[in-house]
Design a protein around this motif. Structure first.
Motif, PDB file in Angstrom:
ATOM      1  N   LEU A 245       0.667  -0.404   0.085  1.00  0.00           N
ATOM      2  CA  LEU A 245      -0.059  -0.040   0.521  1.00  0.00           C
ATOM      3  C   LEU A 245       0.630   1.148  -0.449  1.00  0.00           C
ATOM      4  N   ALA A 246       0.968   1.999  -0.826  1.00  0.00           N
ATOM      5  CA  ALA A 246       1.785   3.090  -0.940  1.00  0.00           C
ATOM      6  C   ALA A 246       0.833   4.138  -1.579  1.00  0.00           C
ATOM      7  N   ASP A 247       1.885   5.455  -1.032  1.00  0.00           N
ATOM      8  CA  ASP A 247       1.100   6.778  -0.932  1.00  0.00           C
ATOM      9  C   ASP A 247       1.331   7.046  -1.982  1.00  0.00           C
ATOM     10  N   VAL A 248       0.958   7.599  -3.410  1.00  0.00           N
ATOM     11  CA  VAL A 248       1.656   7.982  -4.486  1.00  0.00           C
ATOM     12  C   VAL A 248       1.693   9.539  -4.689  1.00  0.00           C
ATOM     13  N   SER A 249       1.267  10.492  -3.727  1.00  0.00           N
ATOM     14  CA  SER A 249       1.189  11.539  -3.384  1.00  0.00           C
ATOM     15  C   SER A 249       2.651  12.559  -3.450  1.00  0.00           C
ATOM     16  N   GLY A 250       2.313  13.475  -4.089  1.00  0.00           N
ATOM     17  CA  GLY A 250       4.023  14.430  -4.532  1.00  0.00           C
ATOM     18  C   GLY A 250       3.250  15.000  -6.185  1.00  0.00           C
ATOM     19  N   PRO A 251       4.363  15.793  -6.448  1.00  0.00           N
ATOM     20  CA  PRO A 251       4.230  16.883  -8.290  1.00  0.00           C
ATOM     21  C   PRO A 251       4.179  15.142  -8.890  1.00  0.00           C
ATOM     22  N   GLU A 252       5.693  13.778  -8.033  1.00  0.00           N
ATOM     23  CA  GLU A 252       5.855  12.773  -8.927  1.00  0.00           C
ATOM     24  C   GLU A 252       5.362  11.661  -7.695  1.00  0.00           C
ATOM     25  N   THR A 253       5.673  10.423  -8.446  1.00  0.00           N
ATOM     26  CA  THR A 253       5.927   9.750  -6.882  1.00  0.00           C
ATOM     27  C   THR A 253       6.696   9.515  -6.312  1.00  0.00           C
ATOM     28  N   PRO A 254       6.654   9.610  -4.665  1.00  0.00           N
ATOM     29  CA  PRO A 254       8.509   9.391  -4.329  1.00  0.00           C
ATOM     30  C   PRO A 254       9.441   8.081  -5.030  1.00  0.00           C
ATOM     31  N   SER A 255      10.858   8.722  -5.082  1.00  0.00           N
ATOM     32  CA  SER A 255      11.133   7.646  -6.184  1.00  0.00           C
ATOM     33  C   SER A 255      11.351   6.504  -5.205  1.00  0.00           C
ATOM     34  N   GLY A 256      11.591   6.655  -4.044  1.00  0.00           N
ATOM     35  CA  GLY A 256      11.482   4.665  -3.210  1.00  0.00           C
ATOM     36  C   GLY A 256      10.634   4.162  -3.219  1.00  0.00           C
ATOM     37  N   ALA A 257       8.595   5.298  -3.806  1.00  0.00           N
ATOM     38  CA  ALA A 257       7.971   4.227  -3.322  1.00  0.00           C
ATOM     39  C   ALA A 257       7.364   3.833  -4.931  1.00  0.00           C
ATOM     40  N   ALA A 258       7.829   4.235  -5.686  1.00  0.00           N
ATOM     41  CA  ALA A 258       7.896   4.384  -7.226  1.00  0.00           C
ATOM     42  C   ALA A 258       8.457   2.902  -7.179  1.00  0.00           C
ATOM     43  N   LEU A 259      10.123   2.800  -6.326  1.00  0.00           N
ATOM     44  CA  LEU A 259      10.815   1.242  -7.111  1.00  0.00           C
ATOM     45  C   LEU A 259       9.648   0.160  -6.640  1.00  0.00           C
ATOM     46  N   LEU A 260       9.435   0.382  -5.098  1.00  0.00           N
ATOM     47  CA  LEU A 260       8.542  -0.566  -4.611  1.00  0.00           C
ATOM     48  C   LEU A 260       7.965  -1.295  -4.850  1.00  0.00           C
ATOM     49  N   ILE A 261       6.924   0.247  -6.183  1.00  0.00           N
ATOM     50  CA  ILE A 261       5.794  -0.350  -6.528  1.00  0.00           C
ATOM     51  C   ILE A 261       6.255  -1.583  -8.047  1.00  0.00           C
ATOM     52  N   GLY A 262       7.926  -1.302  -8.977  1.00  0.00           N
ATOM     53  CA  GLY A 262       9.066  -1.666  -9.473  1.00  0.00           C
ATOM     54  C   GLY A 262       8.651  -3.368  -8.675  1.00  0.00           C
ATOM     55  N   ALA A 263       9.248  -3.010  -8.111  1.00  0.00           N
ATOM     56  CA  ALA A 263       9.917  -4.488  -7.784  1.00  0.00           C
ATOM     57  C   ALA A 263       8.740  -5.673  -6.965  1.00  0.00           C
ATOM     58  N   ALA A 264       7.730  -5.435  -6.451  1.00  0.00           N
ATOM     59  CA  ALA A 264       6.277  -5.587  -5.817  1.00  0.00           C
ATOM     60  C   ALA A 264       5.630  -6.188  -7.049  1.00  0.00           C
ATOM     61  N   LEU A 265       5.536  -5.728  -8.829  1.00  0.00           N
ATOM     62  CA  LEU A 265       4.853  -5.837  -9.238  1.00  0.00           C
ATOM     63  C   LEU A 265       5.942  -7.408 -10.112  1.00  0.00           C
ATOM     64  N   ALA A 266       7.052  -6.892  -9.558  1.00  0.00           N
ATOM     65  CA  ALA A 266       8.082  -8.372 -10.213  1.00  0.00           C
ATOM     66  C   ALA A 266       7.551  -9.158  -9.627  1.00  0.00           C
ATOM     67  N   SER A 267       7.210  -9.086  -8.115  1.00  0.00           N
ATOM     68  CA  SER A 267       6.963  -9.773  -7.430  1.00  0.00           C
ATOM     69  C   SER A 267       6.475 -10.766  -6.792  1.00  0.00           C
ATOM     70  N   GLY A 268       4.479 -10.399  -7.592  1.00  0.00           N
ATOM     71  CA  GLY A 268       3.448 -10.344  -7.709  1.00  0.00           C
ATOM     72  C   GLY A 268       2.983 -10.281  -6.543  1.00  0.00           C
ATOM     73  N   VAL A 269       3.384  -9.312  -5.409  1.00  0.00           N
ATOM     74  CA  VAL A 269       2.547  -9.130  -4.503  1.00  0.00           C
ATOM     75  C   VAL A 269       1.706  -7.584  -5.037  1.00  0.00           C
ATOM     76  N   ARG A 270       0.321  -8.013  -4.230  1.00  0.00           N
ATOM     77  CA  ARG A 270      -0.681  -6.904  -4.989  1.00  0.00           C
ATOM     78  C   ARG A 270      -0.264  -5.527  -4.468  1.00  0.00           C
TER      79      ARG A 270
END
Length: 315
Positions: A245-270
């Protein structure tokens, strides 16, 4: 060898810089082994029923069959699509090289350890970071009729050339891809990533998870004595959770949250993105996107309020 060149797409100079790197790489490994987004997806002229989603599919397909990634990152505000791609590659066992000409370094406290990027997650997942933070040397003698602006431009171009040449040589020395991590924790664990741009912090999203009976993992890298080790612990926790569950609020998705979203997608996490006040982007022939399209289509749910969070947790 298949190499993915990850870069910011939204300005001509960013695309030109990435193209210069791709051209140097292609001279070493062949054009068919280099993937340059926007260029190789024919983004400007691509016609598709849902163009943004089609672009996501094309990029994700290539992310799934890589030998290496090189990502161009500059400045404190990092492109969220690039960070998502870095996370996907890292969680897939793909070696990642990061290239920056930023003359700044960053720290989490005034006297803390200096980092190459504002979020230690970015540096933690990299196999190699190339920093070329200084301008090239001045002219040995002032060229006839050249202004000091021309000399400054030349020194910048020399800096870029040095960075690109160094990156090409380092890419050819990266290790072979490793194994994708597939370990998952108990079904009830939710990794909650807050946004540094939002005043409400982590508890705003963690509280509904606790109330619904879920276990919660929170990031520790921002307070860890060793931010890099803390970042790797966060990555392991996010990829091992059942949900992100990632808060993507901001002028862009925060860099750490964006990285974790990519990693979670590759790992099969909802994955769910909390984003109560989206600002839409538009491009020719593309549907409106409420976030970078790599983020928008990587997540499984877009949540705008606490009630939506509770409904997603109940699914």
């Amino acid at each position: 060898m298949s190499i993915y060149v990850a870069h910011r797409l939204f300005a001509a100079h960013d695309r030109a810089l990435a193209a210069a790197l791709a051209e140097r790489l292609a001279a070493k490994v062949g054009t068919e082994h280099v993937f340059l987004p926007f260029c190789d997806t024919d983004e400007e002229d691509l016609v598709a029923e849902v163009k943004g989603h089609r672009l996501f599919e094309l990029d994700r397909d290539r992310l799934g069959r890589l030998d290496a990634m090189v990502a161009l990152l500059h400045g404190p505000s990092l492109d969220d699509g690039v960070c998502m791609e870095i996370g996907y590659a890292a969680a897939s066992g793909i070696p990642v090289l990061l290239l920056t000409t930023d003359f700044q370094t960053y720290s989490l406290t005034e006297d803390g350890a200096h980092l190459d990027f504002p979020d230690p997650l970015i540096q933690a997942v990299a196999n190699h970071v190339i920093r070329v933070p200084r301008l090239g040397p001045p002219f040995s003698s002032h060229q006839q009729g050249a202004t000091h602006y021309a000399e400054f431009r030349s020194r910048n171009l020399s800096q870029i050339d040095a960075a690109l040449d160094t990156a090409v040589e380092a890419l050819l020395e990266l290790p072979a891809p490793g194994l994708r991590s597939t370990a998952h924790s108990e079904d009830s664990l939710v990794y909650v990533e807050g946004s540094p741009y939002a005043a409400w912090g982590h508890d705003h999203l963690a509280r509904p998870c606790w109330d619904a009976g879920h276990g919660v993992a929170l990031p520790g890298r921002f307070t860890a004595t060793d931010p890099i080790a803390g970042a790797l612990d966060d990555l392991t926790a996010a990829c091992g959770a059942s949900r992100l569950l990632a808060d993507v609020s901001g002028p862009e998705t925060p860099s750490g949250a964006a990285l974790l979203i990519g990693a979670a997608l590759a790992s099969g996490v909802r994955i769910a993105a909390f984003h109560p006040k989206p600002t839409y982007t538009h491009a020719s022939g593309r549907e409106p996107n409420w976030r970078n399209l790599m983020i928008q289509y990587a997540v499984h749910a877009h949540l705008k309020d606490r009630e939506a969070v509770q409904a997603w947790l109940a699914m």
